[in-house]
Design an enzyme around this catalytic site. Structure first.
Site, PDB file in Angstrom:
ATOM      1  N   ASP A 129       0.779  -1.203  -0.037  1.00 54.58           N
ATOM      2  CA  ASP A 129      -0.014   0.164   0.071  1.00 54.58           C
ATOM      3  C   ASP A 129       0.741   1.261   0.078  1.00 54.58           C
ATOM      4  O   ASP A 129       0.409   2.306   0.366  1.00 54.58           O
ATOM      5  CB  ASP A 129      -0.991   0.004   1.213  1.00 54.58           C
ATOM      6  CG  ASP A 129      -1.829  -1.336   1.128  1.00 54.58           C
ATOM      7  OD1 ASP A 129      -2.382  -1.466   0.145  1.00 54.58           O
ATOM      8  OD2 ASP A 129      -1.901  -1.844   2.193  1.00 54.58           O
TER       9      ASP A 129
ATOM     10  N   SER B 135      23.221 -45.524  -1.597  1.00 54.85           N
ATOM     11  CA  SER B 135      23.407 -44.373  -2.149  1.00 54.85           C
ATOM     12  C   SER B 135      22.299 -43.864  -2.789  1.00 54.85           C
ATOM     13  O   SER B 135      22.418 -43.847  -4.134  1.00 54.85           O
ATOM     14  CB  SER B 135      24.659 -44.195  -3.077  1.00 54.85           C
ATOM     15  OG  SER B 135      24.624 -45.595  -3.899  1.00 54.85           O
TER      16      SER B 135
ATOM     17  N   ASN C 148       6.162   9.094   0.932  1.00 51.39           N
ATOM     18  CA  ASN C 148       4.961   9.178  -0.031  1.00 51.39           C
ATOM     19  C   ASN C 148       3.578   9.538   0.679  1.00 51.39           C
ATOM     20  O   ASN C 148       3.673   9.273   1.844  1.00 51.39           O
ATOM     21  CB  ASN C 148       4.907   7.712  -1.062  1.00 51.39           C
ATOM     22  CG  ASN C 148       3.934   8.105  -2.107  1.00 51.39           C
ATOM     23  OD1 ASN C 148       3.833   9.092  -2.813  1.00 51.39           O
ATOM     24  ND2 ASN C 148       3.545   6.887  -2.671  1.00 51.39           N
TER      25      ASN C 148
ATOM     26  N   THR D  39       9.371  -3.771  -8.176  1.00 49.85           N
ATOM     27  CA  THR D  39       9.404  -5.244  -7.562  1.00 49.85           C
ATOM     28  C   THR D  39       8.533  -5.365  -6.385  1.00 49.85           C
ATOM     29  O   THR D  39       8.044  -4.046  -5.701  1.00 49.85           O
ATOM     30  CB  THR D  39      10.874  -5.413  -6.920  1.00 49.85           C
ATOM     31  OG1 THR D  39      11.020  -4.227  -5.906  1.00 49.85           O
ATOM     32  CG2 THR D  39      11.717  -5.515  -7.857  1.00 49.85           C
TER      33      THR D  39
END
Lengths: 638, 317
Positions: A43, A551, A174, A120
């Site tokens: 947000d 293995s 912001n 991103t």
């Protein structure tokens, strides 16, 4: 007083385009490029800010704008106003969820620069995406919601940006419009952030009060924040120095990607220059071999260059015929990078499958691809609190510090000196997925300081004296498949033929060499690694080694295969169906495992990965142990 | 050692040789790096060549990347038989000039059924392009295919990796993409998988034009304005490139000065009226224009908002 689109400040580049296109093209041609990332929580208004940058730099066309206006009314979150976030949220799935879920790249241009923005996501589970976006960025914009201040996410994003080596950090506070453009709110947040930045080693950052939604301090200083003395965001982005310049001041390095050999008369080494400057006449060193030569030409389609700098992709010719191929590094001769095979590194884990210490992964660094193993992490970093925590592995999005060992020496530089020669990825050998990114800190021992004992009696000499070709017959299969039985028969037959052999099996190894190991995944891998090393030494001594171990994991068998010279490792799959092995249950182990008394039992609660292309496969439901042994001896001596 | 380092720093300062690479130089170097990585790691790469301006730049970059060798892979044109005639002419010329092998593939089923954009609608693109591409890649056994897609073209492309993996049946899974860090590309894959590689991912339309301008790269003349026979249909200006174009009642081709911003099958590609006859004029028009590049293509519009993403998942380039 909502700022409408008509009155929003619009970044102008138009005049020259209309008046003198040639002059515009000339100026555009010389623009530099800045790559940056924006990071913030869901947000914080990240997508809105990017949408705003695209809009203000006129990167939004009329048809897109019409679609945007329609969408804003339909699904937007801003009432009748334009929802810039809708421009950026690309994939259909994201638009439904209203979040950004992957790395996306956006482009815009101003009068001075071209920009590529990596958008991103802010969610915790997507740390890997932010690291990915940050890896190519010169600068990070870290967004804070002015109403919320420095949050856990802010700390996480800053830590990651710093980890990945971004030197230019912008703290964009912001949504200033929602706190009445209060200077006190801004100053408090900056002071808070400075304390945190100091604590993790961020030396400098640039803070600015903005509103992505309203456009304050984006393209021009806003009348709403007369107290702010800095630059608007775009101006800062236009003027900050790009990494390319700093790279040129470092010593010359170029990872060789491809040897260009169109005919016998031309041999050039193609690559992208990682750092420094190079000219014909410069003396260079090929690493890891250490041989030197002189640059004779720098070849491009547009003609030979008198000089090439960091960032350029070129083809370099040398004056002497010396060995050099993909994976080698060309470096300035008097100041070469180091060569080593063991390092401390930061690792960011990016796969759903957690790190398995000791398991070999592919490691790609520059153009070098080697096999590498990771030790259990020294510690893991809690990206929210920066605490160091004890850890035995790394899960998806986990970040830790661990020792990395490669199967052969690689050319490297510490990551803080070179992203190209210090950054690496790890690749899962089975799924081929990129599972981790890493940054080398320093080497723990220099390969050139490891003095291999010079052996006058070579492994060939050992083999010749025994009149045989050394080999490792690696028997793999479920418990009770018949590995030891058949291996014993093979050894008897070889012995009878005058061959020098040795049989390694669980019993003679577990009671001595490996008595400190249990049966966890990590311990089973270490068990196989040690057996592999012992087998190799015995093969060096000229012996035919037989090893009989369950293995169960392909990766470990491949690890042993890669320790040996080509052709020396012979995988023998003793293929007995689980039901059959369980029916035989010679040692009564399956019964115990079924009863829950034995944990991690292969075939029951731990997987068996059958070989895909074994050199020899024995189907014990069709062949008797005697016939199987005969077949193996025949194949070995053929 | 420390002493040496200091000496080095001093030397480079005195020489002060540093210079900032321009954005085009950085983009060019990145694209070349990507192509060389593919050639070094792939077994059987191919370059998809659609004859448009993006293909023109991609081909030029390939020639730069491997010079003086010719690019060590063939060009593949997945043909629909409905491209502009000028495109076929340039295609053949560029194959000759570059010294590369040109493979042309046409979906035999589409040939047989006579699939065309006038009668078959979306089936035309599905069969010739999407199916044709998959068939061609399988037919020749290519494991990596270079494509000229750019991230600025379309929203779903903005998220696609440079090395984009396709399952055995050529599907793209946007939620399961490999992370791509620094300039390290992981080209490892299983036998059945393939890779679509986009070396000009980070170029914009303007970059493409400017690069063509600076390097004098040959492009199809249709990008420049000229008087051409056209009809207006469904709000688009279509060029009557040959006599296969079925005119509707009352339709008469009209000579208009037009050019194309993007090239595909001629009956599906809208022209714009223009007087731009040189590259700078074309660029000028592009910069002053107010509609995005793909608007002239019908393909993006069917299927609504997420149509390109859907097509890509199905295997369209």
């Amino acid at each position: 007083m909502a700022t409408t689109l008509d009155t929003a400040p619009i970044y102008q580049t138009d005049a020259l385009i209309a008046e003198d296109i040639d002059a515009y093209l000339e100026s555009h041609q010389h623009k530099s490029l800045l790559r940056f990332i924006t990071c913030g929580s869901v947000d914080d208004g990240k997508s809105t800010l990017i949408g705003r940058l695209l809009y203000d730099s006129k990167m939004i066309f009329e048809d897109q704008l019409a679609a945007l206006e329609a969408d804003s009314k339909r699904v937007g979150t801003q009432g009748q106003e334009i929802d810039f976030a809708l421009l950026v949220d690309g994939l259909a799935a994201e638009r439904e969820q209203g979040i950004t879920i992957d790395v996306a790249y956006r482009f815009f241009t101003t009068e001075k620069r071209k920009f590529i923005v990596a958008d991103t996501p802010g969610h915790e589970q997507y740390t890997r995406n932010m690291v990915t976006g940050a890896s190519t960025a010169d600068l990070a914009v870290i967004l804070i919601d002015a109403r919320k201040g420095v949050l856990t996410q802010t700390r996480r994003h800053s830590f990651l940006a710093h980890l990945i080596g971004i030197r230019n950090i912008v703290l964009a506070v912001n949504k200033m419009d929602l706190v009445d453009y209060s200077q006190k709110v801004f100053d408090d947040i900056v002071a808070d952030y400075r304390i945190f930045a100091d604590s993790i080693g961020i030396q400098a950052f640039t803070a600015m009060p903005i509103s992505g939604f309203k456009g304050d301090n984006i393209t021009a200083l806003s009348p709403n924040t007369p107290w702010y003395q800095g630059k608007p965001l775009i101006q800062h982005l236009e003027e900050v120095e790009v990494d390319n310049i700093a790279d040129q001041a470092k010593p010359f390095r170029m990872a060789v990607q491809w040897v260009n050999r169109p005919n016998l008369d031309f041999r050039g080494f193609s690559g992208q220059i990682a750092s420094g400057v190079i000219k014909p006449g410069d003396v260079v060193r090929v690493l890891p071999s250490g041989k030197t030569s002189t640059v004779s030409r720098i070849v491009t389609l547009d003609g030979d260059l008198a000089e090439a700098v960091a960032g350029q992709s070129v083809t370099i010719c040398l004056a002497d015929e010396i060995d050099c191929s993909r994976g080698d590094v060309l470096a300035i001769a008097d100041h070469p990078p180091q060569v080593a095979d063991q390092f401390e590194a930061s690792i960011v884990w990016m796969s759903d499958e957690h790190l398995i210490p000791g398991r070999p992964y592919w490691l790609k660094l520059g153009t070098q691809m080697v096999s590498a193993t990771i030790q259990p992490p020294k510690y893991q970093v809690n990206v929210n609190t920066m605490e160091h925590l004890a850890a035995r592995t790394l899960e998806l999005n986990g970040i830790g510090v661990a020792v990395v060992s490669t199967d052969k020496p690689i050319v490297f530089e510490p990551y803080d000196q070179s992203r190209t020669l210090g950054g690496f990825i790890l690749i899962d050998r089975m799924t081929n997925a990129t599972v981790a990114a890493g940054m080398l800190h320093f080497s723990l021992r220099r390969a050139q300081n490891v003095h291999w004992q010079a052996l006058d009696v070579s492994r060939e000499a050992h083999a010749v004296m025994k009149n045989q070709t050394p080999a490792v017959l690696w028997f793999t299969g479920l418990s009770g498949a018949g590995k030891s039985t058949i291996a014993n028969l093979v050894e008897k037959k070889l012995h009878a033929l005058g061959k020098h052999t040795f049989l390694l099996d669980g019993d003679n190894v577990r009671h001595g060499l490996n008595k400190d190991l249990g049966f966890t995944e990590t311990d089973r891998i270490e068990n196989i690694r040690r057996v592999g090393e012992v087998a190799r030494l015995m093969a060096d001594a000229g012996l035919i080694v037989l090893s009989a171990f369950i293995s169960p994991f392909r990766a470990e068998r491949d690890m042993v295969r890669h320790m040996m010279p080509d052709g020396e490792f012979i995988e023998v799959h003793i293929d007995t169906p689980l039901a059959e092995a369980e029916k035989r249950d010679v040692k009564g182990l399956y019964k115990k495992a079924r009863a829950g008394e034995l944990k991690n039992f292969t075939g029951i609660d731990s997987p068996y990965e059958a070989p895909e292309n074994p050199e020899i496969r024995i189907d014990t439901t069709k062949l008797s142990p005697e016939d199987a042994a005969e077949l193996i001896v025949e194949r070995l001596l053929a | 050692m420390a002493h040496k380092l200091q000496a080095y720093a001093c030397m480079s300062k005195e020489d002060s040789m540093t210079r900032t690479l321009t954005h085009l130089e950085r983009l060019e170097a990145e694209s070349i790096h990507i192509m060389r990585e593919v050639v070094a790691e792939a077994e059987h790469p191919v370059m998809l060549y659609s004859v448009g301006k993006d293909s023109a730049v991609m081909l030029h970059l390939a020639r730069k990347a491997f010079y003086p060798s010719p690019p060590p892979f063939p060009l593949l044109h997945v043909d629909t038989t409905w491209k502009f005639r000028d495109m076929y002419a340039l295609r053949d010329r560029m194959a000759t000039e570059s010294g590369m092998e040109l493979l042309v593939y046409q979906n035999p089923e589409a040939v047989e059924k006579g699939i065309n954009p006038f009668d078959h609608g979306p089936l035309h693109t599905d069969m010739w392009k999407t199916e044709g591409l998959k068939q061609a890649l399988d037919h020749y056994g290519f494991d990596v295919a270079f494509g000229g897609a750019r991230r600025d073209e379309e929203k779903s492309r903005a998220k696609e990796r440079v090395f984009s993996f396709r399952s055995a049946n050529h599907r793209w899974d946007p939620k399961n993409q490999r992370p791509e860090l620094w300039n390290l590309y992981n080209a490892k894959k299983s036998k059945a998988e393939s890779i679509r590689c986009f070396p000009i991912s980070n170029w914009t339309e303007l970059d493409i034009w400017q690069y063509i301008h600076l390097n004098d790269i040959p492009i199809v003349p249709l990008y420049f304005a000229e008087k051409r026979p056209t009809v207006e249909r469904d709000g688009m200006l279509l060029m009557v490139d040959d006599d296969r174009f079925p005119l509707r009642d009352g339709e008469v081709p009209v000579e208009r000065s037009i050019r194309f911003r993007t090239l595909g099958c001629y009956p599906l590609t809208g022209a714009v009226e223009s007087e731009a006859k040189t590259l700078p004029e074309v660029i000028q028009e592009m910069l002053l224009t107010t509609t995005s590049e793909r608007q002239g293509r019908i393909i993006d519009k069917d299927g609504g908002d997420a149509s390109m993403e859907k097509k890509k998942q199905e295997g369209y380039f």
